[in-house]
Motif scaffolding. Structure first.
Motif, PDB file in Angstrom:
ATOM      1  N   SER A 140       0.825  -1.213   0.000  1.00  0.00           N
ATOM      2  CA  SER A 140       0.000   0.000   0.000  1.00  0.00           C
ATOM      3  C   SER A 140       0.855   1.257   0.000  1.00  0.00           C
ATOM      4  CB  SER A 140      -0.934   0.006   1.213  1.00  0.00           C
ATOM      5  OG  SER A 140      -2.009  -0.881   1.026  1.00  0.00           O
ATOM      6  N   LEU A 141       1.945   1.239   0.746  1.00  0.00           N
ATOM      7  CA  LEU A 141       2.834   2.401   0.794  1.00  0.00           C
ATOM      8  C   LEU A 141       3.507   2.641  -0.552  1.00  0.00           C
ATOM      9  CD1 LEU A 141       4.494   1.807   4.280  1.00  0.00           C
ATOM     10  CD2 LEU A 141       2.685   3.444   3.718  1.00  0.00           C
ATOM     11  N   ILE A 142       3.894   1.586  -1.213  1.00  0.00           N
ATOM     12  CA  ILE A 142       4.505   1.710  -2.533  1.00  0.00           C
ATOM     13  C   ILE A 142       3.500   2.280  -3.540  1.00  0.00           C
ATOM     14  CG2 ILE A 142       5.442   0.379  -4.471  1.00  0.00           C
ATOM     15  CD1 ILE A 142       6.715  -1.466  -2.290  1.00  0.00           C
ATOM     16  N   LYS A 143       2.247   1.851  -3.427  1.00  0.00           N
ATOM     17  CA  LYS A 143       1.205   2.374  -4.311  1.00  0.00           C
ATOM     18  C   LYS A 143       0.950   3.851  -4.061  1.00  0.00           C
ATOM     19  CE  LYS A 143      -1.354  -1.951  -5.034  1.00  0.00           C
ATOM     20  NZ  LYS A 143      -2.630  -2.671  -4.744  1.00  0.00           N
ATOM     21  N   LEU A 155       6.221   2.849   7.520  1.00  0.00           N
ATOM     22  CA  LEU A 155       5.766   1.503   7.830  1.00  0.00           C
ATOM     23  C   LEU A 155       5.372   1.425   9.302  1.00  0.00           C
ATOM     24  CD1 LEU A 155       5.539  -1.472   6.747  1.00  0.00           C
ATOM     25  CD2 LEU A 155       7.803  -1.833   7.769  1.00  0.00           C
ATOM     26  N   ILE A 156       4.195   0.877   9.567  1.00  0.00           N
ATOM     27  CA  ILE A 156       3.777   0.619  10.940  1.00  0.00           C
ATOM     28  C   ILE A 156       4.237  -0.784  11.321  1.00  0.00           C
ATOM     29  CG2 ILE A 156       1.833   0.360  12.523  1.00  0.00           C
ATOM     30  CD1 ILE A 156       0.276   2.284  10.722  1.00  0.00           C
ATOM     31  N   LEU A 166      14.007  -3.514   9.546  1.00  0.00           N
ATOM     32  CA  LEU A 166      14.915  -3.352   8.409  1.00  0.00           C
ATOM     33  C   LEU A 166      14.189  -2.871   7.153  1.00  0.00           C
ATOM     34  CD1 LEU A 166      16.945  -6.686   8.818  1.00  0.00           C
ATOM     35  CD2 LEU A 166      17.507  -4.426   9.749  1.00  0.00           C
ATOM     36  N   ASP A 167      12.879  -3.078   7.090  1.00  0.00           N
ATOM     37  CA  ASP A 167      12.127  -2.798   5.860  1.00  0.00           C
ATOM     38  C   ASP A 167      12.189  -1.342   5.397  1.00  0.00           C
ATOM     39  OD1 ASP A 167      11.472  -5.429   5.596  1.00  0.00           O
ATOM     40  OD2 ASP A 167       9.447  -5.246   6.393  1.00  0.00           O
ATOM     41  N   PRO A 168      12.044  -0.352   6.285  1.00  0.00           N
ATOM     42  CA  PRO A 168      12.111   1.031   5.789  1.00  0.00           C
ATOM     43  C   PRO A 168      13.419   1.362   5.086  1.00  0.00           C
ATOM     44  CG  PRO A 168      11.169   0.978   7.981  1.00  0.00           C
ATOM     45  CD  PRO A 168      11.698  -0.402   7.706  1.00  0.00           C
ATOM     46  N   PHE A 171      13.433  -0.748   1.613  1.00  0.00           N
ATOM     47  CA  PHE A 171      12.483  -0.273   0.602  1.00  0.00           C
ATOM     48  C   PHE A 171      12.462   1.247   0.469  1.00  0.00           C
ATOM     49  CE2 PHE A 171      11.078  -4.510   1.773  1.00  0.00           C
ATOM     50  CZ  PHE A 171      10.801  -5.077   0.544  1.00  0.00           C
ATOM     51  N   HIS A 172      13.425   1.904   1.073  1.00  0.00           N
ATOM     52  CA  HIS A 172      13.616   3.355   0.915  1.00  0.00           C
ATOM     53  C   HIS A 172      12.360   4.137   1.319  1.00  0.00           C
ATOM     54  CE1 HIS A 172      17.302   2.291  -1.155  1.00  0.00           C
ATOM     55  NE2 HIS A 172      16.621   1.531  -1.975  1.00  0.00           N
ATOM     56  N   LEU A 173      11.822   3.793   2.469  1.00  0.00           N
ATOM     57  CA  LEU A 173      10.697   4.540   3.017  1.00  0.00           C
ATOM     58  C   LEU A 173      11.211   5.732   3.815  1.00  0.00           C
ATOM     59  CD1 LEU A 173       8.490   1.565   4.279  1.00  0.00           C
ATOM     60  CD2 LEU A 173       8.545   2.619   2.008  1.00  0.00           C
ATOM     61  N   ASP A 174      10.289   6.623   4.177  1.00  0.00           N
ATOM     62  CA  ASP A 174      10.686   7.813   4.931  1.00  0.00           C
ATOM     63  C   ASP A 174      10.728   7.573   6.425  1.00  0.00           C
ATOM     64  OD1 ASP A 174      10.719   9.688   2.631  1.00  0.00           O
ATOM     65  OD2 ASP A 174       8.596   9.185   2.557  1.00  0.00           O
TER      66      ASP A 174
END
Length: 227
Positions: A140-143, A155-156, A166-168, A171-174
């Protein structure tokens, strides 16, 4: 550090209702956190649970109702008042004209097209600079980022913290929004070194609020206004 009202001023008013949102802004919160879902007929509404049993006088899955059908129920939770389920558009109208932040948690990750619909609603109200997004769903965040490339996405993480932290970075999240009890100085330093913003939920004690303020994290989520 921004203090966001978790589901509105939910300690004093029914969660995720216009009453709770309005009172949160009046109480001086920096913004509001809420949960977005989609009805059977495609209306974006604000509710935390998949079922409406806990928060309303109705029963069953929210996704099985049309918006008009949901309006027959009182979403007063445990409070002695009469309130209806709000739409996302209603809250966006409330935020428009303020400088407040709105954190939209994409709770419903199964309804086809929900991310696009949310993005269109935010654009329609010209609130791209004030709305941030969070979800347990990377997809959903990628979309959302596809539709609103400049928007903050986080990411929650509730379970499997050691693995999902590790995911943020991967996947280059903020940002990452984590249960406050998982966050100590070592963890905060890790995210700082990787340029990942941190949100802590849900703060109930003043000493925890002051700890996160002293470490200058981005968001804290509270049900009651802290000092």
């Amino acid at each position: 550090m921004y203090e966001l009202a978790h589901r509105g001023l939910s300690k004093r008013y029914p969660e995720n209702t216009m009453l709770a949102f309005t009172r949160a802004l009046e109480a001086g919160f920096d913004g509001i956190e809420t949960d977005v879902q989609m009805t059977r007929d495609g209306v974006l509404v604000l509710c935390h649970d998949e079922k409406i049993n806990r928060t309303s006088t109705g029963k069953g899955y929210l996704k099985d109702y049309t918006y008009q059908q949901l309006l027959q129920y009182n979403f007063n939770y445990k409070f002695d008042t009469q309130v209806t389920i709000p739409t996302l558009d209603e809250l966006l109208e409330l935020i428009a004209g303020t400088h407040k932040i709105l954190n939209l948690e994409i709770k419903d990750t199964k309804s086809e097209g929900i991310e696009r619909a949310i993005a269109l609603a935010v654009k329609r109200h010209h609130l791209e600079d004030q709305v941030v997004f969070s979800s347990v769903s990377l997809e959903s965040l990628i979309k959302i980022r596809r539709f609103l490339p400049a928007s903050y996405v986080a990411l929650i993480v509730s379970g499997h913290y050691k693995k999902r932290r590790l995911d943020p970075v991967t996947f280059h999240l903020d940002g990452i929004h984590v249960k406050y009890s998982k966050l100590n100085e070592k963890e905060l330093q890790y995210f700082k070194e990787h340029h990942i913003a941190v949100g802590a939920w849900t703060i109930t004690r003043e000493k925890d609020f002051q700890f996160f303020r002293s470490h200058d994290i981005l968001f804290v989520f509270t049900n009651e206004k802290m000092k």
